[in-house]
Motif scaffolding. Structure first.
Motif, PDB file in Angstrom:
ATOM      1  N   ILE A 225      41.785  54.422  94.948  1.00  0.00           N
ATOM      2  CA  ILE A 225      41.539  55.818  94.581  1.00  0.00           C
ATOM      3  C   ILE A 225      40.559  56.433  95.566  1.00  0.00           C
ATOM      4  O   ILE A 225      39.521  55.835  95.892  1.00  0.00           O
ATOM      5  N   SER A 226      40.890  57.639  96.022  1.00  0.00           N
ATOM      6  CA  SER A 226      39.959  58.395  96.868  1.00  0.00           C
ATOM      7  C   SER A 226      39.661  59.730  96.211  1.00  0.00           C
ATOM      8  O   SER A 226      40.505  60.299  95.510  1.00  0.00           O
ATOM      9  N   VAL A 227      38.444  60.211  96.426  1.00  0.00           N
ATOM     10  CA  VAL A 227      38.016  61.520  95.936  1.00  0.00           C
ATOM     11  C   VAL A 227      37.482  62.296  97.136  1.00  0.00           C
ATOM     12  O   VAL A 227      36.546  61.844  97.801  1.00  0.00           O
ATOM     13  N   ARG A 229      38.688  62.562 100.005  1.00  0.00           N
ATOM     14  CA  ARG A 229      38.928  61.728 101.180  1.00  0.00           C
ATOM     15  C   ARG A 229      37.952  60.571 101.336  1.00  0.00           C
ATOM     16  O   ARG A 229      37.891  59.933 102.388  1.00  0.00           O
ATOM     17  N   SER A 230      37.194  60.283 100.303  1.00  0.00           N
ATOM     18  CA  SER A 230      36.326  59.108 100.307  1.00  0.00           C
ATOM     19  C   SER A 230      36.880  58.099  99.309  1.00  0.00           C
ATOM     20  O   SER A 230      37.018  58.410  98.119  1.00  0.00           O
ATOM     21  N   VAL A 231      37.222  56.904  99.779  1.00  0.00           N
ATOM     22  CA  VAL A 231      37.792  55.888  98.892  1.00  0.00           C
ATOM     23  C   VAL A 231      36.674  55.315  98.029  1.00  0.00           C
ATOM     24  O   VAL A 231      35.665  54.832  98.547  1.00  0.00           O
ATOM     25  N   VAL A 232      36.862  55.392  96.713  1.00  0.00           N
ATOM     26  CA  VAL A 232      35.771  55.046  95.810  1.00  0.00           C
ATOM     27  C   VAL A 232      35.982  53.726  95.070  1.00  0.00           C
ATOM     28  O   VAL A 232      35.011  53.119  94.613  1.00  0.00           O
ATOM     29  N   GLU A 233      37.231  53.274  94.942  1.00  0.00           N
ATOM     30  CA  GLU A 233      37.444  52.035  94.188  1.00  0.00           C
ATOM     31  C   GLU A 233      38.868  51.545  94.384  1.00  0.00           C
ATOM     32  O   GLU A 233      39.743  52.256  94.875  1.00  0.00           O
TER      33      GLU A 233
END
Length: 402
Positions: A225-227, A229-233
């Motif tokens: 999962i990205s938010v 454009r930052s992949v968080v998990e």
């Protein structure tokens, strides 16, 4: 946050004072704020506690929105907490699977448990740290179906639970200034222990996005999962929580909401071909899920060098799974040459992206001695195996075709 600080906060005076503070302002005169609160008769300990919480609540809005205004946080707990939008997708899985009571083992400050409770699922939230469990108790107090216990994930009584969610602690103990633990056998619970719950319950395990893919089971659904454009998990889902036929997924939260790519497994690569007019930078979730090949086929694109996650195509198409750039010109990756070319074009601001080259973008930008009113994007990479600089302009969504 230490237990003494929490005791100051969890009093009628402490909570009233915290809720009475104006919105936190990073530029405000903290000394004046402290003096004003001390003059009003509040103890130094309470003043420090409420001002610290006011700062964390402001910071927490990025993850929890308006919910942050009534929550308590620890520094480490907020850093590790799941964003509410992402936690809601976790909760939706349990609800669709028919789970009625979830054990959130290693619940932290209660971010995921809050989302479970908001969907009217029963929640047993467990954390082994006393301060963290107390903070979670406060945060979950509005939901009568949520229970918080102080205890160990491996020993808690799971009677009445029909689904398990785990976020193994991957940092050293403490409430601030913690460090990351790399060895999965030192996580709490260990990775093997977390996965073992799947033999008894529908189970979801939240892991850091950079986890070694060789550690991920082949009989589970893995969703990166990205938010923004930052992949968080990466979420690892077992049993009824995993979707049939889905082994790899990339869920992207962008300006227009969530979008997802799914596949039974890693996608086949596409061929390497010559650089075309447009370059796509796939979202990190797509890269980590190894779905670049599937994305390339939807864009009628190809790779420009082996093992480099840039795609290229003769056409520009709208996609939530990649950013698009039009190539203006290509140059050898030569600092002096680029400095002169950018000067000639009056480019004073550059966004620097890189893959497959050993360059520090910040240091490289300084060496370019930028001057001028124009702006551009520099993509530093390999094209057909050669170190290359691509001078590009970003293609905005309004200019892209469907």
């Amino acid at each position: 946050m230490e237990s003494s600080e929490l005791r100051e906060l969890l009093t009628p005076e402490g909570l009233r004072l915290l809720d009475s503070l104006p919105a936190f302002d990073q530029k405000a005169d903290v000394v004046s704020q402290v003096a004003r609160l001390r003059k009003a008769g509040h103890s130094p300990e309470l003043v420090a506690a409420v001002l610290g919480q006011s700062r964390l609540r402001a910071k927490g809005r990025a993850k929890f929105g308006d919910f942050a205004e009534r929550m308590l946080f620890t520094e480490a707990g907020l850093e590790q907490a799941t964003r509410l939008a992402v936690a809601s997708t976790h909760a939706g899985r349990f609800r669709r699977a028919g789970v009625t009571r979830v054990a959130d083992l290693g619940c932290g400050i209660g971010g995921d448990a809050l989302a479970f409770a908001a969907l009217e699922l029963g929640v047993l939230a467990v954390d082994r740290d006393e301060v963290t469990a107390a903070v979670a108790t406060y945060n979950l107090a509005p939901w009568s179906g949520a229970e918080v216990r102080l205890g160990d994930a491996e020993q808690v009584d799971l009677a009445g639970v029909d689904g398990v969610f785990l976020d193994p602690a991957r940092r050293t103990a403490g409430h601030a200034n913690t460090s990351r633990i790399q060895d999965p056998s030192q996580w709490s619970p260990t990775l093997d222990t977390a996965f073992a719950f799947a033999s008894r319950f529908p189970t979801g395990v939240k892991l850091g996005p950079g986890v070694d893919r060789d550690l991920l089971p082949t009989d589970a659904e893995c969703q990166w999962i990205s938010v923004n454009r930052s992949v968080v998990e990466v979420g690892v889902w077992f049993g009824d929580l995993a979707r049939p036929g889905v082994g790899r997924a990339a869920l992207v939260f962008g300006p227009d909401g969530p979008s997802e790519m799914t596949a039974p497994g890693d996608s086949d690569d596409v061929d390497v071909a010559e650089l075309a007019e447009y370059v796509y930078e796939p979202d990190g979730a797509v890269i980590r899920a190894r779905l670049i090949g599937d994305l390339a086929r939807t864009l009628d694109a190809h790779t420009i060098s082996r093992d480099i996650a840039y795609l290229s195509s003769a056409t520009a198409r709208a996609t939530p799974f990649a950013q698009c750039f039009r190539v203006i010109e290509t140059f050898p990756l030569d600092e002096k040459l680029l400095r002169q070319e950018l000067k000639t074009r009056g480019i004073g601001r550059v966004e620097i992206k890189k893959r497959g080259v050993d360059v520090d973008p910040a240091a490289f930008r300084k060496k370019l001695q930028l001057k001028g009113a124009n702006e551009a994007t520099l993509i530093l990479t390999r094209v057909a195996g050669r170190h290359t600089a691509l001078l590009c302009e970003r293609v905005v969504a309004a200019d892209l075709g469907a």
